[in-house]
Design an enzyme around this catalytic site. Structure first.
Site, mmCIF file in Angstrom:
data_model
loop_
_atom_site.group_PDB
_atom_site.id
_atom_site.type_symbol
_atom_site.label_atom_id
_atom_site.label_comp_id
_atom_site.label_asym_id
_atom_site.label_seq_id
_atom_site.Cartn_x
_atom_site.Cartn_y
_atom_site.Cartn_z
ATOM 1 C CD GLU A 1 -88.592 -9.914 -19.488
ATOM 2 O OE1 GLU A 1 -89.255 -8.393 -19.007
ATOM 3 O OE2 GLU A 1 -89.249 -9.926 -20.429
ATOM 4 C CG LEU B 1 -68.210 -14.612 -16.670
ATOM 5 C CD1 LEU B 1 -70.186 -14.819 -16.332
ATOM 6 C CD2 LEU B 1 -68.224 -14.203 -15.454
ATOM 7 C CG ASP C 1 -74.398 6.362 -17.135
ATOM 8 O OD1 ASP C 1 -73.868 6.667 -17.474
ATOM 9 O OD2 ASP C 1 -76.002 6.478 -17.596
ATOM 10 C CG HIS D 1 -64.541 7.724 -14.784
ATOM 11 N ND1 HIS D 1 -65.590 7.318 -15.092
ATOM 12 C CD2 HIS D 1 -64.160 9.129 -15.798
ATOM 13 C CE1 HIS D 1 -66.194 8.175 -16.529
ATOM 14 N NE2 HIS D 1 -65.406 9.182 -16.463
HETATM 15 C C1 IPE Z 1 -73.387 5.488 -22.137
HETATM 16 O O1 IPE Z 1 -72.847 5.565 -20.500
HETATM 17 C C2 IPE Z 1 -72.010 4.202 -22.305
HETATM 18 C C3 IPE Z 1 -71.394 3.912 -21.211
HETATM 19 C C4 IPE Z 1 -72.256 3.458 -20.528
HETATM 20 C C5 IPE Z 1 -69.810 2.854 -21.593
HETATM 21 P P1 IPE Z 1 -72.795 7.336 -21.441
HETATM 22 O O2 IPE Z 1 -73.208 8.300 -20.265
HETATM 23 O O3 IPE Z 1 -72.343 7.555 -22.188
HETATM 24 O O4 IPE Z 1 -74.590 7.637 -22.377
HETATM 25 P P2 IPE Z 1 -75.408 8.701 -22.052
HETATM 26 O O5 IPE Z 1 -74.506 9.893 -23.081
HETATM 27 O O6 IPE Z 1 -75.920 9.486 -20.824
HETATM 28 O O7 IPE Z 1 -76.630 8.428 -23.415
HETATM 29 C C1 IPE Z 2 -69.702 6.076 -16.696
HETATM 30 O O1 IPE Z 2 -70.408 7.142 -16.434
HETATM 31 C C2 IPE Z 2 -68.021 5.881 -17.698
HETATM 32 C C3 IPE Z 2 -69.306 5.677 -19.103
HETATM 33 C C4 IPE Z 2 -69.404 6.155 -20.271
HETATM 34 C C5 IPE Z 2 -67.313 5.836 -19.531
HETATM 35 P P1 IPE Z 2 -70.216 8.418 -17.028
HETATM 36 O O2 IPE Z 2 -69.165 9.169 -16.581
HETATM 37 O O3 IPE Z 2 -71.057 8.159 -18.212
HETATM 38 O O4 IPE Z 2 -70.945 9.124 -15.351
HETATM 39 P P2 IPE Z 2 -72.215 10.326 -15.473
HETATM 40 O O5 IPE Z 2 -73.079 9.549 -16.318
HETATM 41 O O6 IPE Z 2 -72.071 12.170 -15.849
HETATM 42 O O7 IPE Z 2 -72.828 10.000 -14.302
HETATM 43 MG MG MG Z 3 -73.315 8.396 -18.003
#
Ligand code: IPE
Ligand code: IPE
Ligand code: MG
Length: 244
Positions: free
Chosen positions: A209, A133, A22, A39
């Site tokens: 964990e 893996l 994330d 991304h």
């Molecule tokens: C969780 O991240 C999903 C992925 C990393 C693929 P999100 O950014 O979608 O989750 P929320 O919206 O913060 O819960």
């Molecule tokens: C994780 O990064 C990627 C996906 C959930 C696909 P985010 O796109 O959720 O990035 P933030 O949380 O907005 O920073």
């Molecule tokens: Mg996110």
């Protein structure tokens, strides 16, 4: 190819590590870049993470790449993410094979494009013989949906007279999840500082964990994986028993 265990740490590595990747959007925003740039950088971090996991002797690595809720994002962002996924599935097979990595995709494939499904089928069969893996990519994945699907499969077996309701036990449910036959995650890592699970491996991480890191996913590197594994080694896992 055998995994190469780290010599720095004598305790056995966690068998299964799962990562909620994330923070791509926040990484881009902090640099005045479009989310797509975050991304792209995030997708590039996957290769090093896979290499580091293998070198640490981790047998299963599950990466949360796209959740069932991420379909709610703007169409342009979903298209960007699917484009990166196509690139990964096309370009990464040689590297996965060189590193002995077997790729598996977990999630609701029915919602993915037909061309992506065939790229997945191809990547899974091209890497299926690798043993160092197992890399599970969680795509269009939601833990609740996975449990609903397992419930449907069990209900169908009962309705067909092949099973009794009393036969449904934890093993019967686990055998109908996308992760059937794999060990549960020992360690779940989430980057970006958010402290929630966001529908990831709900059943499987019952006793995992949890490590929440303040690093954004596009900045994640080997040192962060090692730090999370070290944190894991300092924890005492009890599984409900009294403190030893
Ligand atoms: C969780 O991240 C999903 C992925 C990393 C693929 P999100 O950014 O979608 O989750 P929320 O919206 O913060 O819960
Ligand atoms: C994780 O990064 C990627 C996906 C959930 C696909 P985010 O796109 O959720 O990035 P933030 O949380 O907005 O920073
Ligand atoms: Mg996110």
């Amino acid at each position: 190819m055998e995994p190469a265990p780290s010599h720095a740490d004598p305790s056995p590595p966690p068998r299964h590590v799962a990562i909620i990747m994330d923070g791509n959007g926040r990484w881009a925003k902090a640099r005045g870049l479009p989310r797509s740039a975050g991304h792209k950088r995030g997708a590039e971090r996957v290769r090093r993470t896979v290499e580091a996991a293998r070198e640490l002797g981790i047998a299963y690595l599950t990466l949360y790449a796209f959740s069932s809720e991420n379909w709610k994002r703007p169409l342009g962002e979903v298209t960007d993410l699917m484009g990166l996924l196509r690139l990964y599935l096309r370009n990464e097979i040689a590297h996965l094979n060189k590193n002995g990595v077997r790729l598996r995709v977990i999630g609701d494939r029915g919602r993915l494009g037909r061309d992506i499904i065939s790229l997945i089928d191809h990547a899974e069969s091209a890497t299926g013989g690798n043993t160092a893996l197992t890399l599970n990519l969680a795509l269009s994945y939601g833990g609740r949906h996975e449990l609903v699907e397992a419930a449907r499969l069990l209900a169908a077996e009962v309705a067909a007279g092949r099973m009794e309701p009393a036969d449904i036990d934890e093993a019967a449910v686990a055998a109908r999840l996308y992760t059937a036959g794999m060990p549960d995650p020992d360690l779940v890592i989430r980057t970006s500082g958010e402290k929630r699970i966001s529908n990831f491996l709900l059943w499987q991480s019952a006793y995992a964990e949890l490590v929440f890191l303040d690093v954004l996913w596009p900045e994640f590197g080997r040192e962060h994986l090692e730090a999370a594994v070290q944190d894991f080694h300092r924890r005492e896992r009890r599984y409900g028993a009294s403190a030893g």
